[in-house]
Design an enzyme around this catalytic site. Structure first.
Site, PDB file in Angstrom:
ATOM      1  N   CYS A 184      -7.323  10.356  -1.385  1.00 32.94           N
ATOM      2  CA  CYS A 184      -7.351  10.968  -0.059  1.00 32.94           C
ATOM      3  C   CYS A 184      -7.812   9.958   0.997  1.00 32.94           C
ATOM      4  O   CYS A 184      -7.098   9.024   1.302  1.00 32.94           O
ATOM      5  CB  CYS A 184      -8.213  12.231  -0.085  1.00 32.94           C
ATOM      6  SG  CYS A 184      -7.919  13.333   1.315  1.00 32.94           S
ATOM      7  N   HIS A 225      -6.556  15.470  -4.745  1.00 33.78           N
ATOM      8  CA  HIS A 225      -7.865  15.676  -5.348  1.00 33.78           C
ATOM      9  C   HIS A 225      -7.667  16.338  -6.713  1.00 33.78           C
ATOM     10  O   HIS A 225      -6.750  17.138  -6.894  1.00 33.78           O
ATOM     11  CB  HIS A 225      -8.735  16.575  -4.472  1.00 33.78           C
ATOM     12  CG  HIS A 225      -9.190  15.932  -3.206  1.00 33.78           C
ATOM     13  ND1 HIS A 225     -10.139  14.932  -3.185  1.00 33.78           N
ATOM     14  CD2 HIS A 225      -8.822  16.137  -1.911  1.00 33.78           C
ATOM     15  CE1 HIS A 225     -10.336  14.559  -1.935  1.00 33.78           C
ATOM     16  NE2 HIS A 225      -9.558  15.266  -1.148  1.00 33.78           N
TER      17      HIS A 225
END
Length: 495
Positions: free
Chosen positions: A328, A434
């Site tokens: 991310c 994630h």
């Protein structure tokens, strides 16, 4: 209303973990139970099946209760963006960025949202286990309180107070908390629990007896300190200071605004694998894989890297052929530039990244929040035979990344989008997913490559979902053995 609320003498005394424990215990006893926390402040978040963002602590508690996480379990999530401000997530979606003063004045208007969420949960479950936040004795926050005694009043909940004896002064903290409450609030407290005890309970018993003479509130349990491999809620966590070494060391950059460090919990469950949070140059020594984690403020964390010795360590690891993975915000950091013309994160319109991936990122004011599945479309040399492997995870990001030059697309998602990138030499990769390491097969391939390179004979064939469930069962047994569960049930049903 069948409910009970755990409040604490302070943050990190064990409210989250004991809420999870009681959820598992009640579920084991055939009771339909759900967790609830009206307002959570954390940088660890999760995306539900319907694309809503909520705190990880309530996800853990839902898993312990053997139910799917839903945003009603945590209707308000505060994600700190600075020392005095947070991004406010309301009912799973961005509400606005607010400073503490403005948010304090808004809380009264949020009660309706809280009650709607609570009532929806209550309509489906027999018992709701509620978690407070911080301490109810923060008297400066009592006006318009929506998370401690204010929440207890809203749903008429009995309260059990938790104190952490590991910090010392547990009786003073419990006594002081109770005495700072209003008389009507004190009546709600049905007992207290002493958590994280090390030693012989017989030595503690005289203190418990003396305490009862001062405040006629019963002790409902003394929970021993035990290390359990369950996701922590807060960034204030012991794992960052763990010095345990192993045959394989996963290095994770310790960024000031690091978010979703729960992405790495699974590595801690692997035998002969340790996670080292890198805070200074010497911490790079001996690592087998370097991960740059997610960030709530990518630009500020990138600036921090530029101005610290950590940057040289990243480049040194890269020269030494240590594989590097960005998750991310860490993916964005690996790129050429991060643009923020709209001022989404800071007033800084642009900052150079590490330049290890030929990508550029532009911050956007809309957030991508979705659970997603896809297939790896590039064979990863440090995860051999990963081509076409299916992986799942969840996205929480506000940037759009474009691949440039020789960068290779990494994952083709089911919705047709491309996620992630790899460099031409295939030793640096990044992804927005994630939870990517929770995919057992991919994680095994990564670890097997390290083991083969180092000549290690270690099995890494673990089932993460099963291991998590085993840890929840261990937690439930620990608490059942040391807490008066019959009394807890009597409080729930008979007050």
């Amino acid at each position: 209303m069948n409910n009970i609320m755990f409040q604490g003498t302070a943050s990190t005394v064990g409210k989250s973990i004991l809420t999870a424990a009681l959820c598992r215990i009640l579920n084991d006893d055939g009771i339909s139970v759900a967790p609830f926390k009206s307002q959570n402040m954390a940088l660890n978040s999760f995306i539900t099946e319907d694309g809503k963002e909520m705190g990880r602590a309530q996800v853990v508690q839902a898993e312990a209760a053997r139910i799917k996480p839903q945003v009603e379990m945590n209707p308000i999530l505060l994600k700190p963006t600075s020392d005095v401000g947070s991004q406010v997530i309301l009912n799973g979606k961005i509400y606005k960025n607010m400073c503490a003063k403005d948010y304090f004045g808004t809380k009264a208007g949020l009660k309706q949202h809280i009650m709607e969420s609570y009532n929806k949960l209550q309509s489906k479950h027999e018992v709701i286990v509620i978690e407070g936040a911080g301490s109810p004795a923060e008297i400066n926050l009592r006006e318009n309180d929506i998370v401690n005694m204010g929440m207890a009043e809203m749903v008429d909940a009995p309260v059990v107070l938790i104190g952490d004896i590991d910090k010392g002064g547990v009786f003073a903290s419990i006594y002081g908390t109770v005495m700072l409450l209003e008389p009507e609030e004190r009546k709600r407290i049905k007992g207290y629990v002493i958590n994280k005890f090390r030693g012989d309970v017989k030595i503690l018993q005289p203190g418990i007896d003396m305490f009862y003479e001062k405040l006629q509130i019963p002790c409902l349990g003394v929970i021993p300190y035990e290390s359990l491999k369950i996701d922590d809620e807060d960034s204030v966590t012991e794992r960052f200071d763990m010095k345990e070494e192993a045959d394989i060391i996963i290095g994770v950059l310790r960024l000031p605004h690091m978010s979703n460090f729960t992405d790495f919990t699974v590595f801690e469950l692997e035998d002969n694998v340790s996670v080292r949070y890198i805070k200074e140059n010497k911490d790079y020594e001996g690592i087998d894989l370097l991960i740059i984690p997610g960030s709530k403020n990518t630009i500020k964390d990138m600036e921090y890297i530029h101005n610290s010795s950590l940057k040289a360590g990243i480049y040194r690891a890269h020269r030494n052929d240590v594989p590097i993975i960005g998750i991310c915000g860490g993916y964005q950091i690996l790129g050429e530039t991060i643009e923020d013309e709209k001022g989404v994160e800071t007033s800084m319109s642009s900052i150079n990244g590490l330049g290890l991936l030929e990508i550029i990122t532009e911050m956007e004011d809309s957030k991508q929040t979705t659970q997603i599945t896809g297939n790896i479309i590039e064979d990863i040399p440090f995860a051999e035979k990963s081509y076409n492997l299916q992986v799942s995870g969840y996205e929480i990001h506000m940037g759009k990344t474009e691949l440039m030059g020789d960068s290779l697309p990494l994952i083709k998602l089911q919705d047709g989008r491309i996620d992630g990138a790899m460099n031409a030499k295939k030793n640096v990769m990044g992804t927005y997913l994630h939870g990517i390491f929770d995919n057992d097969e991919l994680r095994k391939l990564i670890l097997d490559n390290i083991k083969n390179k180092k000549g290690l004979d270690i099995d890494s064939n673990i089932d993460y979902a099963k291991l998590k469930d085993i840890e929840y069962d261990k937690l439930a047994k620990l608490v059942r053995d040391h807490m008066d569960i019959d009394k807890i049930k009597d409080i729930i049903y008979n007050r």
